[in-house]
Design an enzyme around this catalytic site. Structure first.
Site, PDB file in Angstrom:
ATOM      1  CG  HIS A   1      -4.947   0.436  -3.771  1.00 17.42           C
ATOM      2  ND1 HIS A   1      -4.358   0.172  -2.549  1.00 17.42           N
ATOM      3  CD2 HIS A   1      -5.954  -0.463  -3.897  1.00 17.42           C
ATOM      4  CE1 HIS A   1      -4.989  -0.832  -1.963  1.00 17.42           C
ATOM      5  NE2 HIS A   1      -5.963  -1.239  -2.755  1.00 17.42           N
TER       6      HIS A   1
ATOM      7  CE1 TYR B   1      -6.756  -7.222  -7.170  1.00 18.36           C
ATOM      8  CE2 TYR B   1      -6.836  -8.337  -5.054  1.00 18.36           C
ATOM      9  CZ  TYR B   1      -6.704  -7.183  -5.793  1.00 18.36           C
ATOM     10  OH  TYR B   1      -6.516  -5.987  -5.158  1.00 18.36           O
TER      11      TYR B   1
ATOM     12  NE  ARG C   1      -3.030  -3.727  -1.427  1.00 15.15           N
ATOM     13  CZ  ARG C   1      -2.629  -4.510  -0.442  1.00 15.15           C
ATOM     14  NH1 ARG C   1      -1.341  -4.770  -0.287  1.00 15.15           N
ATOM     15  NH2 ARG C   1      -3.488  -5.059   0.388  1.00 15.15           N
TER      16      ARG C   1
ATOM     17  CE  LYS D   1      -6.910  -0.753   4.267  1.00 18.32           C
ATOM     18  NZ  LYS D   1      -8.184  -1.005   3.575  1.00 18.32           N
TER      19      LYS D   1
ATOM     20  NE  ARG E   1      -3.654  -2.165   2.712  1.00 19.66           N
ATOM     21  CZ  ARG E   1      -3.439  -3.311   3.347  1.00 19.66           C
ATOM     22  NH1 ARG E   1      -2.270  -3.516   3.952  1.00 19.66           N
ATOM     23  NH2 ARG E   1      -4.366  -4.249   3.386  1.00 19.66           N
TER      24      ARG E   1
END
Length: 309
Positions: free
Chosen positions: A255, A290, A258, A187, A164
């Site tokens: 992002h 994904y 990522r 996170k 991130r």
């Protein structure tokens, strides 16, 4: 002006918001960006309530007001933003319940469904063009070697390790071991291990040896010309510049690199649970989006190549 600001901060609703945000920081240890966004959402709701002679008592907020705010919010905000704002409100009222409040005006409130969209990402050819852009600029003498290698390293870490952007700018030399594995705090202050890849490791070593101003364990990996840690905003703006140079979509963010990282891993046979761990997702369902990207590509290939498609 200062007296007015002090008066604003002393309002009962503002005092409660401030206490909640302090709890997020000290007890739940959420990111600074979440604290900022939750604060903005709560203050926006408070400003809206104030228009109807609300005196600042959160316990006096009723479901009808929450529904009215939801309806009005949908007129000016995207569905995604509405969901984010109401996530902040729900967490706030839950926090109040944990401290003895007996009401929750958001109980039973149904939010509009979010449109199902696949994450945007770059294919491998596009990714290579983006990663090569700093070197091309340096060869054309458009930028100095310091900037070229710094920016190449920045993108190699985003793509090679799936970081991130907040994790990227917080990265120190001491966070990466000799084998090229980065230890990052994601996170919720959850630690995870991220292999950065041999190419990113080589770029980092090159930049460290020839351009870094400090290389001790606590020194930041990514720095500006003054030797200070890069900010999230600087990373975002730098990426935009290289997207333009590589003639790639300008709406791509750090992002999205990522997303590219995760998609390419799965396309090359990586196990879904391993990708979940690498990304630091708490739930496998978050990672599963994904696989939908991979399926859509298979369907597209089938459509164009099969005579019965």
């Amino acid at each position: 002006m200062k007296d007015h600001a002090n008066a604003e901060s002393e309002r009962p609703e503002a005092v409660a918001i401030a206490a909640f945000l302090r709890c997020l920081e000290s007890e739940r240890r959420v990111s600074a960006y979440t604290v900022r966004n939750y604060g903005q959402a709560l203050r926006r709701f408070a400003d809206w309530l104030r228009k109807s002679d609300w005196a600042g008592d959160w316990g006096a907020v009723v479901p009808a007001q929450a529904r009215g705010y939801l309806i009005e919010s949908q007129q000016g905000l995207s569905r995604r933003t509405v969901h984010n704002h109401f996530s902040a409100l729900r967490n706030f009222f839950q926090w109040r319940r944990e401290r003895g409040a007996t009401t929750n005006p958001l109980a039973g409130l149904t939010l509009p469904k979010l449109p199902k969209s696949l994450p945007k990402f770059l294919n491998e050819k596009q990714m290579k063009a983006l990663l090569d852009a700093p070197m091309r600029e340096m060869d054309n003498e458009a930028i100095e070697p310091f900037i070229a290698w710094r920016d190449r390293l920045m993108m190699e870490l985003l793509y090679g390790a799936g970081l991130r952007v907040s994790e990227l700018v917080a990265l120190n030399y001491g966070s990466i071991d000799a084998s090229g594995v980065a230890r990052v705090l994601g996170k919720g202050q959850k630690e995870r291990l991220c292999p950065i890849g041999r190419v990113a490791l080589a770029c980092m070593q090159k930049f460290k040896n020839e351009h870094a101003t400090a290389t001790d364990r606590d020194a930041p990996v990514l720095i500006n010309e003054k030797g200070r840690r890069l900010s999230v905003r600087q990373v975002q703006l730098t990426l935009k510049r290289y997207l333009a140079l590589a003639e790639l979509p300008m709406d791509l963010s750090p992002h999205k690199l990522r997303h590219s990282y995760a998609t390419h891993l799965l396309n090359h046979g990586a196990d879904l649970r391993i990708v979940q761990e690498l990304l630091g997702h708490a739930s496998l369902s978050t990672t599963q989006i994904y696989t939908h990207v991979g399926v859509s590509r298979l369907q597209e290939a089938h459509k164009h190549a099969h005579p019965r498609a």
